[in-house]
Design a protein around this motif. Structure first.
Motif, PDB file in Angstrom:
ATOM      1  N   LYS A   1       0.117  47.741  49.410  1.00  0.00           N
ATOM      2  CA  LYS A   1       1.115  48.804  49.350  1.00  0.00           C
ATOM      3  C   LYS A   1       1.681  48.831  47.947  1.00  0.00           C
ATOM      4  O   LYS A   1       2.128  47.805  47.412  1.00  0.00           O
ATOM      5  N   SER A   2       1.682  50.000  47.373  1.00  0.00           N
ATOM      6  CA  SER A   2       2.107  50.177  45.995  1.00  0.00           C
ATOM      7  C   SER A   2       3.559  50.647  45.937  1.00  0.00           C
ATOM      8  O   SER A   2       4.012  51.398  46.795  1.00  0.00           O
TER       9      SER A   2
ATOM     10  N   ASN B   1       4.344  45.711  44.004  1.00  0.00           N
ATOM     11  CA  ASN B   1       3.439  45.937  45.120  1.00  0.00           C
ATOM     12  C   ASN B   1       3.439  44.741  46.070  1.00  0.00           C
ATOM     13  O   ASN B   1       4.020  43.695  45.771  1.00  0.00           O
TER      14      ASN B   1
ATOM     15  N   TRP C   1      -5.940  49.933  53.598  1.00  0.00           N
ATOM     16  CA  TRP C   1      -6.455  48.853  54.436  1.00  0.00           C
ATOM     17  C   TRP C   1      -7.861  48.463  53.991  1.00  0.00           C
ATOM     18  O   TRP C   1      -8.645  49.327  53.572  1.00  0.00           O
TER      19      TRP C   1
ATOM     20  N   SER D   1       6.367  49.085  46.331  1.00  0.00           N
ATOM     21  CA  SER D   1       7.297  48.543  47.326  1.00  0.00           C
ATOM     22  C   SER D   1       6.995  47.077  47.571  1.00  0.00           C
ATOM     23  O   SER D   1       5.878  46.612  47.329  1.00  0.00           O
TER      24      SER D   1
ATOM     25  N   SER E   1       2.271  38.150  54.044  1.00  0.00           N
ATOM     26  CA  SER E   1       2.290  39.053  52.908  1.00  0.00           C
ATOM     27  C   SER E   1       2.820  38.323  51.686  1.00  0.00           C
ATOM     28  O   SER E   1       3.541  37.320  51.802  1.00  0.00           O
TER      29      SER E   1
ATOM     30  N   SER F   1       3.911  49.824  57.018  1.00  0.00           N
ATOM     31  CA  SER F   1       3.152  51.044  56.715  1.00  0.00           C
ATOM     32  C   SER F   1       2.395  50.951  55.399  1.00  0.00           C
ATOM     33  O   SER F   1       2.683  51.688  54.440  1.00  0.00           O
ATOM     34  N   PRO F   2       1.432  50.053  55.303  1.00  0.00           N
ATOM     35  CA  PRO F   2       0.662  49.925  54.069  1.00  0.00           C
ATOM     36  C   PRO F   2      -0.042  51.232  53.668  1.00  0.00           C
ATOM     37  O   PRO F   2      -0.388  52.046  54.524  1.00  0.00           O
ATOM     38  N   ASP F   3      -0.288  51.343  52.347  1.00  0.00           N
ATOM     39  CA  ASP F   3      -0.997  52.515  51.837  1.00  0.00           C
ATOM     40  C   ASP F   3      -2.494  52.414  52.093  1.00  0.00           C
ATOM     41  O   ASP F   3      -3.177  53.441  52.249  1.00  0.00           O
TER      42      ASP F   3
END
Length: 123
Positions: A101-102, A32, A113, A104, A50, A109-111
């Motif tokens: 983000k899971s 992640n 926020w 990846s 990140s 394009s985060p899952d």
């Protein structure tokens, strides 16, 4: 289901420091990435920093050498990310959004926020 809780932010003069925190719980993948984007009204959201679960870090050019991202993986399902912001500048003023983000290592394009926290640098 992953949940994010943000803290930190505030108002500081230029040259000072702030630290943001983002606690993620319910993590369901050992692969992640989490971190922060920021946004100024009328502009697009931009990636600030990140960090992956493999400890790979990435920074926007505008914050390299001033901001440091880290994370504390407390167990398989919980991690806390920190953004240490030093030598703040007026242009760092923005709303900062934690993301997760899971599955990846890409911050695109985060899952999920966080609610966002305001950072204001004013002289």
């Amino acid at each position: 289901q992953v949940r994010l809780v943000e803290s930190g932010g505030g108002l500081m003069p230029p040259g000072e420091s702030l630290r943001l925190s983002c606690a993620a719980s319910g993590i369901d993948s050992s692969r992640n990435v989490m971190g922060w984007y920021r946004q100024v009204p009328g502009e697009e959201r931009e990636l600030v920093a990140s960090i992956t679960s493999g400890a790979e870090r990435n920074y926007a050019d505008s914050v390299k050498g001033r901001f440091t991202i880290s994370r504390d993986d407390r167990d398989r399902a919980e991690s806390v990310a920190y953004l240490q912001m030093d030598h703040l500048r007026l242009e760092d003023t923005a709303r900062y959004y934690c993301f997760f983000k899971s599955g990846s290592y890409s911050a695109d394009s985060p899952d999920l926020w966080g609610q966002g926290t305001q950072v204001t640098v004013v002289g």
